[in-house]
Every structure is written in C-alpha cells, then in structure tokens.
Design a protein around this motif. Sequence first.
Motif, PDB file in Angstrom:
ATOM      1  N   ASN A 199     -13.880   4.416  -3.122  1.00  0.00           N
ATOM      2  CA  ASN A 199     -12.563   5.039  -3.188  1.00  0.00           C
ATOM      3  C   ASN A 199     -12.459   5.986  -4.383  1.00  0.00           C
ATOM      4  O   ASN A 199     -11.850   7.060  -4.292  1.00  0.00           O
ATOM      5  CB  ASN A 199     -11.468   3.967  -3.282  1.00  0.00           C
ATOM      6  CG  ASN A 199     -11.346   3.146  -2.014  1.00  0.00           C
ATOM      7  OD1 ASN A 199     -11.318   3.686  -0.924  1.00  0.00           O
ATOM      8  ND2 ASN A 199     -11.283   1.828  -2.161  1.00  0.00           N
ATOM      9  N   TRP A 242      -4.204  11.000  -0.021  1.00  0.00           N
ATOM     10  CA  TRP A 242      -4.446   9.668   0.532  1.00  0.00           C
ATOM     11  C   TRP A 242      -3.520   9.300   1.689  1.00  0.00           C
ATOM     12  O   TRP A 242      -3.635   8.207   2.248  1.00  0.00           O
ATOM     13  CB  TRP A 242      -4.304   8.617  -0.582  1.00  0.00           C
ATOM     14  CG  TRP A 242      -5.454   8.639  -1.547  1.00  0.00           C
ATOM     15  CD1 TRP A 242      -5.513   9.290  -2.741  1.00  0.00           C
ATOM     16  CD2 TRP A 242      -6.724   7.999  -1.385  1.00  0.00           C
ATOM     17  NE1 TRP A 242      -6.731   9.097  -3.330  1.00  0.00           N
ATOM     18  CE2 TRP A 242      -7.499   8.299  -2.524  1.00  0.00           C
ATOM     19  CE3 TRP A 242      -7.266   7.182  -0.392  1.00  0.00           C
ATOM     20  CZ2 TRP A 242      -8.786   7.830  -2.697  1.00  0.00           C
ATOM     21  CZ3 TRP A 242      -8.561   6.704  -0.567  1.00  0.00           C
ATOM     22  CH2 TRP A 242      -9.307   7.033  -1.699  1.00  0.00           C
ATOM     23  N   LEU A 287      -7.195   1.685  -6.427  1.00  0.00           N
ATOM     24  CA  LEU A 287      -7.565   0.992  -5.182  1.00  0.00           C
ATOM     25  C   LEU A 287      -8.811   0.135  -5.381  1.00  0.00           C
ATOM     26  O   LEU A 287      -8.869  -1.019  -4.951  1.00  0.00           O
ATOM     27  CB  LEU A 287      -7.804   1.996  -4.053  1.00  0.00           C
ATOM     28  CG  LEU A 287      -6.607   2.513  -3.267  1.00  0.00           C
ATOM     29  CD1 LEU A 287      -7.082   3.507  -2.204  1.00  0.00           C
ATOM     30  CD2 LEU A 287      -5.823   1.387  -2.617  1.00  0.00           C
ATOM     31  N   ASP A 288      -9.829   0.701  -6.018  1.00  0.00           N
ATOM     32  CA  ASP A 288     -11.062  -0.051  -6.288  1.00  0.00           C
ATOM     33  C   ASP A 288     -10.824  -1.176  -7.285  1.00  0.00           C
ATOM     34  O   ASP A 288     -11.358  -2.280  -7.147  1.00  0.00           O
ATOM     35  CB  ASP A 288     -12.146   0.888  -6.836  1.00  0.00           C
ATOM     36  CG  ASP A 288     -12.787   1.749  -5.757  1.00  0.00           C
ATOM     37  OD1 ASP A 288     -12.758   1.339  -4.581  1.00  0.00           O
ATOM     38  OD2 ASP A 288     -13.312   2.823  -6.097  1.00  0.00           O
ATOM     39  N   SER A 311      -9.245  -3.800  -2.495  1.00  0.00           N
ATOM     40  CA  SER A 311      -9.949  -2.967  -1.529  1.00  0.00           C
ATOM     41  C   SER A 311      -8.939  -2.103  -0.793  1.00  0.00           C
ATOM     42  O   SER A 311      -7.725  -2.299  -0.878  1.00  0.00           O
ATOM     43  CB  SER A 311     -10.719  -3.822  -0.519  1.00  0.00           C
ATOM     44  OG  SER A 311      -9.822  -4.520   0.327  1.00  0.00           O
ATOM     45  N   GLN A 312      -9.470  -1.150  -0.023  1.00  0.00           N
ATOM     46  CA  GLN A 312      -8.608  -0.236   0.700  1.00  0.00           C
ATOM     47  C   GLN A 312      -7.827  -0.934   1.812  1.00  0.00           C
ATOM     48  O   GLN A 312      -6.807  -0.435   2.267  1.00  0.00           O
ATOM     49  CB  GLN A 312      -9.462   0.902   1.294  1.00  0.00           C
ATOM     50  CG  GLN A 312      -8.688   2.153   1.615  1.00  0.00           C
ATOM     51  CD  GLN A 312      -9.566   3.223   2.203  1.00  0.00           C
ATOM     52  OE1 GLN A 312      -9.663   3.386   3.410  1.00  0.00           O
ATOM     53  NE2 GLN A 312     -10.235   3.979   1.334  1.00  0.00           N
ATOM     54  N   SER A 346      -3.202  -3.676  -3.097  1.00  0.00           N
ATOM     55  CA  SER A 346      -3.916  -2.596  -3.785  1.00  0.00           C
ATOM     56  C   SER A 346      -3.213  -1.257  -3.593  1.00  0.00           C
ATOM     57  O   SER A 346      -3.139  -0.439  -4.517  1.00  0.00           O
ATOM     58  CB  SER A 346      -5.358  -2.504  -3.260  1.00  0.00           C
ATOM     59  OG  SER A 346      -6.091  -3.653  -3.610  1.00  0.00           O
ATOM     60  N   TRP A 347      -2.685  -1.036  -2.396  1.00  0.00           N
ATOM     61  CA  TRP A 347      -1.956   0.209  -2.133  1.00  0.00           C
ATOM     62  C   TRP A 347      -0.650   0.253  -2.918  1.00  0.00           C
ATOM     63  O   TRP A 347      -0.232   1.328  -3.380  1.00  0.00           O
ATOM     64  CB  TRP A 347      -1.699   0.366  -0.637  1.00  0.00           C
ATOM     65  CG  TRP A 347      -2.922   0.803   0.113  1.00  0.00           C
ATOM     66  CD1 TRP A 347      -3.874   0.001   0.656  1.00  0.00           C
ATOM     67  CD2 TRP A 347      -3.331   2.148   0.377  1.00  0.00           C
ATOM     68  NE1 TRP A 347      -4.860   0.759   1.250  1.00  0.00           N
ATOM     69  CE2 TRP A 347      -4.541   2.082   1.100  1.00  0.00           C
ATOM     70  CE3 TRP A 347      -2.780   3.396   0.098  1.00  0.00           C
ATOM     71  CZ2 TRP A 347      -5.218   3.221   1.522  1.00  0.00           C
ATOM     72  CZ3 TRP A 347      -3.454   4.531   0.525  1.00  0.00           C
ATOM     73  CH2 TRP A 347      -4.659   4.440   1.226  1.00  0.00           C
ATOM     74  N   ALA A 350      -1.652   1.222  -6.311  1.00  0.00           N
ATOM     75  CA  ALA A 350      -2.086   2.624  -6.326  1.00  0.00           C
ATOM     76  C   ALA A 350      -0.884   3.566  -6.319  1.00  0.00           C
ATOM     77  O   ALA A 350      -0.840   4.540  -7.093  1.00  0.00           O
ATOM     78  CB  ALA A 350      -2.990   2.904  -5.128  1.00  0.00           C
TER      79      ALA A 350
END
Length: 406
Positions: free
Chosen positions: A40, A236, A369-370, A374-375, A380-381, A384
């Motif tokens: 990512n 993104w 994200l990393d 994970s994506q 994580s989002w 982000a």
Amino acid sequence: MSILKGNTPWMLLAQVGALLGFAAYAVTLTTLQREWGLSNFESGLIASAFFVGYIAVVPFATALTDQMDARRIYMIGSLFAITGQLGMGFVASGFISACACMMVSGAGLAATYMPGLKILSDRLIQGEITRHISFYTAFFGVGTGLSYVISGWVLSMGDWHSVYRWVALGPTTSLLIVLAFIRPTRHSHWQEKITIDWRNIFPIRKWQQVLQNRNASGYILGYTVHSLELFASRSWLVAFFILSTQLSGEQFILAATTLAGVINFFGVPASILGNELALKVGRQKWVCIVMITSAIFGVTLAYSMGHASWLILMLAIGHAIFIMADSATLTAGLVTSADEKLKGAAMGLHSLMGFGGGLLGPAIFGFVLDLTGSQSDRVSWIWAYASIVVWGLLFVIYERRKGWVQ
C-alpha cells in the motif's frame, strides 16, 4: 454572462483535456498493485511521485509567467503531460519506472494548471476576475471526474496500458486549443531575452514578502492541507469502493471507477457555490466551516465501509462536496490578497505548497493502511482517513489562535 465569452471557455476546455490523465493511476491502482506486487505504501508513493514532478517544476513555470506569456509555458507543459502518460502506457513495468513516468506527468500539470490561471488573469479586467477563477478551479473537478469515467471505461474494454495511451489525447487537445484559440500577449516573442537564475526558480525573497501578508499566508497554508486531503482521497477512492463491495457483497449502482468520477462532478458546483457563499459569510470563516465538516464526512465515510451501498454513496458525495467547497475560495482569496507585483510569485508558492500537500497525502494514506493492519480491514481505513483529515482541523485551530478568522 462574461464567463461564457472571450478566453475563459477555451481555457476551461483546455483544463479538462490537461486533466484527462489525472485519475488514470487511481483507476489502475489495484490492477498494478496486484500485477507488480506493490505494498500500500509503494502504491501511495507512485501517486505521490506525480506531485514530486509537479513541485519540481511549478516554481520555475510560475516564476516565468512574470517574464513571458504564460501561453508558451502552457504548451510546453502539455508536451510533458503527453510524454508522461505515453510513458506509462508503453514503458512502465514496475515501481521505479512508474514513479519516473508519473513525475513527468506531474511536471506537465505544473506547467499547465497555474500558468493556465495566469493566462486568464492576464487577459481579464480586475473587477471580474474572481468569478472566472472560481470557474477555472471548479473545472478541475470536471477534468478529474471525466478522467475517472474515461479511464474506467477504457480499462473495462482493454488492459491498463490502453488507459494511459488513450488519456494522452487529453493534453494533446489542450495544446492545440491554446495554440489555435488563445491570442498571444505583447510578451510573446520567442526571441525575447529571458533571465533565468535560482532567484526566478525559487524566488525566496518574494515568497517571504508574500508570507508577510497575513491573509495570503493563511490562504496558502489552507490550500496545503486542503490539497493533502483532496488528493489522498482521490487516489484511494476507487480502491475504497472496490474493497467495500468485497466486504459487504453488495454492488453499487455503477462501476467503482464511474462512481468515483460521478462523485467528483459534485465538486464543481460545490466549489463555485462555495465561493459565492464565502463572499457573503466571509472567506476565512467559510474555509474553517468547510474544513471541519469535510473532516467529519471523511471519517464517517471510512466507518461506513462494508455497510449499505446507499449510505456509502451519500457519505462519499458529502465528502466530495465539502472537500471542494473551499477550493475556489482559497485560490481566489490568495489572488485578491496578494500584492500586484508579487502575484506571479504568490501563485507559484500557493501551487507549490498545495501540491506539496498532494505529494504527502497519498503516501500518508497508504503508509497508515500498512501500519494499522491491511487494506481489507475497515479499522485501517478509518485510521487512514483520519490521518488525512486531521490536518484541516489543526489548521482551523492554528488560524483561529492567530486571529486569521474575522
């Protein structure tokens, strides 16, 4: 309506063409990530490379608009954009080569976007300039919106190489428009002597004078954090829609790329109407209201991942509207508050700082994200999105303490 006369319609059309390749990478991000085995963070860095090229060229390009007709610079920028996009279509084969091609494309935008604005301002009567500027900045959304739609359509018809080869027609059209329909100014002779030195490329002394203007420095800093959030979100957004569909199993009414393009179109009236509202409530107050609201929409959008498609769609539209509602206001505020003799340098610094934010945004988003999972993880989002909207909130707090808001 004066906006529909003279050079403005041609420059609006030229800007749409110049931006036709803008979202090509966002559309092909997940494909290239899978094909090239990118993390990512690496994916975000390729998006950021575009802004590295922009930043490397924009001080030089905008400084020269004070010495020569910006029309000439615009045409050279179009050639850079064509080269970068054809490079992605025919040459790029991995992280390094993609970064190089994206930097060339970014250099092309640097020599077209603000020089295009200078083409307009040099040919307009001072009293009518702000509305023309608001339309010009708003048409950034038209160009990027069409870029999503056309890039997604080409990708669905062929492979990712074809996307970049076709969108290169955009800056080609822009070059022809400016060449054929924009009349040169009196500073238009190719043989005229141009003084080029580091003081022109990086006019530090002029920039210091610009920043001493409290209003101008506020608009420049605001544009920086605005751009960080805007370009991270745009880089993104398609991946967000794709992952959201995979998590919920519910399809959107349109393909992810088309949906991203349609949503971007909402930024056009938002920017124009935002400028009109700012004239009524005060530019500085409007900017602060918009940044706070945009941050709320951004985090809420991330939280909605995997939920009902209609909810995600409404939040994405809301975020697109408020992320653009202060764009024209920030640029018009800078142009009207800058000293007439420093206007070219002020616009250069404004663009440099703004796209510097654009450089950081996509990479920060991918890095978070990393870092946080994970994506495919909704948490994580959320982190982000929070990492890119927080800067607008910090800007509001900082400027209120400094007394920028009247």
